[in-house]
Design an enzyme around this catalytic site. Sequence first.
Site, PDB file in Angstrom:
ATOM      1  N   ASN A   1     -10.043 -19.809 -18.890  1.00 36.57           N
ATOM      2  CA  ASN A   1      -9.858 -21.125 -18.277  1.00 36.57           C
ATOM      3  C   ASN A   1     -10.185 -22.205 -19.315  1.00 36.57           C
ATOM      4  OD1 ASN A   1     -10.557 -23.593 -16.967  1.00 36.57           O
ATOM      5  ND2 ASN A   1     -10.695 -22.516 -15.018  1.00 36.57           N
TER       6      ASN A   1
ATOM      7  N   ASP B   1      -9.921 -25.548 -18.866  1.00 37.94           N
ATOM      8  CA  ASP B   1     -10.155 -26.868 -18.253  1.00 37.94           C
ATOM      9  C   ASP B   1     -11.141 -27.720 -19.052  1.00 37.94           C
ATOM     10  OD1 ASP B   1      -8.573 -26.121 -16.136  1.00 37.94           O
ATOM     11  OD2 ASP B   1     -10.229 -25.838 -14.726  1.00 37.94           O
ATOM     12  N   HIS B   2     -12.196 -27.062 -19.555  1.00 35.35           N
ATOM     13  CA  HIS B   2     -13.255 -27.869 -20.174  1.00 35.35           C
ATOM     14  C   HIS B   2     -12.920 -28.356 -21.576  1.00 35.35           C
ATOM     15  CE1 HIS B   2     -15.469 -27.886 -16.668  1.00 35.35           C
ATOM     16  NE2 HIS B   2     -15.955 -26.669 -16.729  1.00 35.35           N
TER      17      HIS B   2
ATOM     18  N   ARG C   1     -13.374 -39.250 -23.866  1.00 35.29           N
ATOM     19  CA  ARG C   1     -12.945 -40.422 -24.622  1.00 35.29           C
ATOM     20  C   ARG C   1     -11.586 -40.955 -24.161  1.00 35.29           C
ATOM     21  NH1 ARG C   1     -15.651 -41.555 -29.620  1.00 35.29           N
ATOM     22  NH2 ARG C   1     -17.800 -41.353 -28.981  1.00 35.29           N
TER      23      ARG C   1
ATOM     24  N   GLU D   1      -9.665 -13.271  -5.792  1.00 37.42           N
ATOM     25  CA  GLU D   1     -10.627 -13.386  -6.897  1.00 37.42           C
ATOM     26  C   GLU D   1     -11.996 -13.512  -6.250  1.00 37.42           C
ATOM     27  OE1 GLU D   1      -9.908 -16.406  -9.896  1.00 37.42           O
ATOM     28  OE2 GLU D   1     -12.054 -16.438 -10.379  1.00 37.42           O
TER      29      GLU D   1
ATOM     30  N   HIS E   1      -6.802 -25.593 -13.911  1.00 38.13           N
ATOM     31  CA  HIS E   1      -6.958 -26.076 -12.535  1.00 38.13           C
ATOM     32  C   HIS E   1      -6.458 -27.521 -12.499  1.00 38.13           C
ATOM     33  CE1 HIS E   1     -10.001 -26.725  -8.950  1.00 38.13           C
ATOM     34  NE2 HIS E   1      -8.780 -27.133  -8.669  1.00 38.13           N
TER      35      HIS E   1
ATOM     36  N   ARG F   1      -9.117 -34.707 -12.780  1.00 36.40           N
ATOM     37  CA  ARG F   1     -10.348 -34.991 -13.532  1.00 36.40           C
ATOM     38  C   ARG F   1     -10.305 -34.438 -14.957  1.00 36.40           C
ATOM     39  NH1 ARG F   1     -15.307 -33.165 -10.100  1.00 36.40           N
ATOM     40  NH2 ARG F   1     -15.112 -31.152 -11.087  1.00 36.40           N
ATOM     41  N   HIS F   2      -9.635 -33.330 -15.166  1.00 35.65           N
ATOM     42  CA  HIS F   2      -9.536 -32.809 -16.549  1.00 35.65           C
ATOM     43  C   HIS F   2      -8.076 -32.506 -16.916  1.00 35.65           C
ATOM     44  CE1 HIS F   2     -10.084 -29.310 -13.992  1.00 35.65           C
ATOM     45  NE2 HIS F   2     -11.409 -29.341 -14.029  1.00 35.65           N
TER      46      HIS F   2
ATOM     47  N   GLU G   1      -4.748 -22.787 -10.972  1.00 32.51           N
ATOM     48  CA  GLU G   1      -5.713 -22.929  -9.878  1.00 32.51           C
ATOM     49  C   GLU G   1      -5.397 -24.229  -9.168  1.00 32.51           C
ATOM     50  OE1 GLU G   1      -9.977 -23.020 -10.468  1.00 32.51           O
ATOM     51  OE2 GLU G   1      -9.790 -21.252 -11.707  1.00 32.51           O
TER      52      GLU G   1
ATOM     53  N   THR H   1     -18.141 -28.096  -9.957  1.00 31.03           N
ATOM     54  CA  THR H   1     -17.183 -27.019 -10.201  1.00 31.03           C
ATOM     55  C   THR H   1     -16.829 -26.453  -8.827  1.00 31.03           C
ATOM     56  OG1 THR H   1     -16.833 -24.885 -11.309  1.00 31.03           O
ATOM     57  CG2 THR H   1     -19.077 -25.346 -10.588  1.00 31.03           C
ATOM     58  N   THR H   2     -15.957 -25.425  -8.784  1.00 30.09           N
ATOM     59  CA  THR H   2     -15.613 -24.835  -7.489  1.00 30.09           C
ATOM     60  C   THR H   2     -16.876 -24.160  -6.942  1.00 30.09           C
ATOM     61  OG1 THR H   2     -13.480 -24.372  -8.492  1.00 30.09           O
ATOM     62  CG2 THR H   2     -13.894 -23.406  -6.340  1.00 30.09           C
TER      63      THR H   2
ATOM     64  N   GLY I   1     -14.347 -19.373 -17.937  1.00 31.36           N
ATOM     65  CA  GLY I   1     -14.055 -20.647 -18.587  1.00 31.36           C
ATOM     66  C   GLY I   1     -15.235 -21.246 -19.329  1.00 31.36           C
ATOM     67  N   HIS I   2     -16.201 -21.731 -18.565  1.00 29.68           N
ATOM     68  CA  HIS I   2     -17.254 -22.567 -19.136  1.00 29.68           C
ATOM     69  C   HIS I   2     -17.984 -21.918 -20.303  1.00 29.68           C
ATOM     70  CE1 HIS I   2     -21.215 -24.560 -19.301  1.00 29.68           C
ATOM     71  NE2 HIS I   2     -20.481 -25.632 -19.105  1.00 29.68           N
TER      72      HIS I   2
ATOM     73  N   HIS J   1     -16.246 -16.716 -12.145  1.00 26.89           N
ATOM     74  CA  HIS J   1     -17.148 -17.844 -11.927  1.00 26.89           C
ATOM     75  C   HIS J   1     -18.548 -17.517 -12.407  1.00 26.89           C
ATOM     76  CE1 HIS J   1     -18.601 -21.636 -10.458  1.00 26.89           C
ATOM     77  NE2 HIS J   1     -17.346 -21.967 -10.216  1.00 26.89           N
ATOM     78  N   GLY J   2     -19.018 -18.329 -13.341  1.00 32.02           N
ATOM     79  CA  GLY J   2     -20.395 -18.189 -13.819  1.00 32.02           C
ATOM     80  C   GLY J   2     -20.619 -17.014 -14.757  1.00 32.02           C
TER      81      GLY J   2
ATOM     82  N   ARG K   1      -6.480 -30.418 -10.573  1.00 33.17           N
ATOM     83  CA  ARG K   1      -7.197 -30.946  -9.421  1.00 33.17           C
ATOM     84  C   ARG K   1      -6.437 -32.138  -8.835  1.00 33.17           C
ATOM     85  NH1 ARG K   1     -12.750 -30.142  -8.658  1.00 33.17           N
ATOM     86  NH2 ARG K   1     -12.672 -32.223  -7.764  1.00 33.17           N
TER      87      ARG K   1
HETATM   88  N1  PXP Z   1     -12.399 -18.776 -11.125  1.00 34.25           N
HETATM   89  C1  PXP Z   1     -12.280 -19.870 -10.345  1.00 34.25           C
HETATM   90  C2  PXP Z   1     -11.525 -19.765  -9.083  1.00 34.25           C
HETATM   91  C3  PXP Z   1     -12.835 -21.096 -10.758  1.00 34.25           C
HETATM   92  O1  PXP Z   1     -12.702 -22.183  -9.973  1.00 34.25           O
HETATM   93  C4  PXP Z   1     -13.508 -21.157 -11.993  1.00 34.25           C
HETATM   94  C5  PXP Z   1     -14.073 -22.460 -12.459  1.00 34.25           C
HETATM   95  O2  PXP Z   1     -13.064 -23.346 -12.743  1.00 34.25           O
HETATM   96  C6  PXP Z   1     -13.592 -19.992 -12.766  1.00 34.25           C
HETATM   97  C7  PXP Z   1     -13.062 -18.801 -12.298  1.00 34.25           C
HETATM   98  C8  PXP Z   1     -14.274 -19.978 -14.094  1.00 34.25           C
HETATM   99  O3  PXP Z   1     -15.635 -20.196 -13.881  1.00 34.25           O
HETATM  100  P1  PXP Z   1     -16.561 -20.513 -15.127  1.00 34.25           P
HETATM  101  O4  PXP Z   1     -16.073 -21.794 -15.720  1.00 34.25           O
HETATM  102  O5  PXP Z   1     -17.922 -20.610 -14.538  1.00 34.25           O
HETATM  103  O6  PXP Z   1     -16.391 -19.362 -16.081  1.00 34.25           O
END
Ligand code: PXP
Length: 245
Positions: free
Chosen positions: A11, A13-14, A22, A156, A47, A53-54, A75, A105-106, A217-218, A195-196, A49
């Site tokens: 992911n 997004d970040h 900026r 998921e 994602h 936002r991103h 997403e 986040t979600t 992602g993060h 996630h996480g 949104r």
């Molecule tokens: N899966 C879903 C459905 C999410 O919403 C996210 C966060 O955008 C992720 C996975 C990835 O999570 P993380 O950024 O914590 O790795």
Amino acid sequence: MEMPGIVLGVNVDHVATLRQARGGTEPDPLMGATLAILGGADGITIHLREDRRHINDRDLKLMRELVSGVELNLEMAPVKEMVKIALSVKPEMCTLVPEKRRELTTEGGVDVKGEFKSLSEAVKKLNGGGIGVSLFIDPDKGSMEWAAKTGAQMVELHTGYYANAGQRDRQKELERVRAAISLAGSAGLLVNAGHGLNYSNVQPVAALPGLRGLYIGHSIVARAVLSGMKEAVSQMKALILEARG
Ligand code: PXP
């Protein structure tokens, strides 16, 4: 799409979050996606949104052109605007997630029972356009049963509970994910997780049998920022010193 072993969906997004800090053009999530693919990503997730936002509409359009040979996973919230966009862009898959405007986040899986009608409608329309659908759900029996009834091909499982659990509850949360994978299999769903997940907690989840893919992602973007810092500073220093002769 058939994939060997387990799919890693990255992911990006970040990368866009950093760009938005900026409001300019860099770093570009498209470059992030290219490098992620070179690093072995089996898929790219973004994602879009409702508040943009991103990731924005341009990113999605260009990402569709860029990402081929690996899956593009969009997403999105299960709302009419997003379904329409997905049908025109045609990612390989869409993951339907809940969206509240101010969340960081979600935060939890979709309320499959409560939103059954809108989810089923979105699944039907997306499937009609040839797009596979995954529902982001909490790893519990009730969510799974309702998820299967929507007609979605995949789920998921939310691993945030596992990731955020303290030492004491970590194993219990992992077992919850393991049990949910087996329920998903019996319900005829392909099962992903995400996630996480980070460099210290990913392995117990990656080792669970029956998982199709992990979506992360993060932690990857955070690691990329830090592992690139030394090189970035040395390139800037070289330019400055060169200018001073
Ligand atoms: N899966 C879903 C459905 C999410 O919403 C996210 C966060 O955008 C992720 C996975 C990835 O999570 P993380 O950024 O914590 O790795």
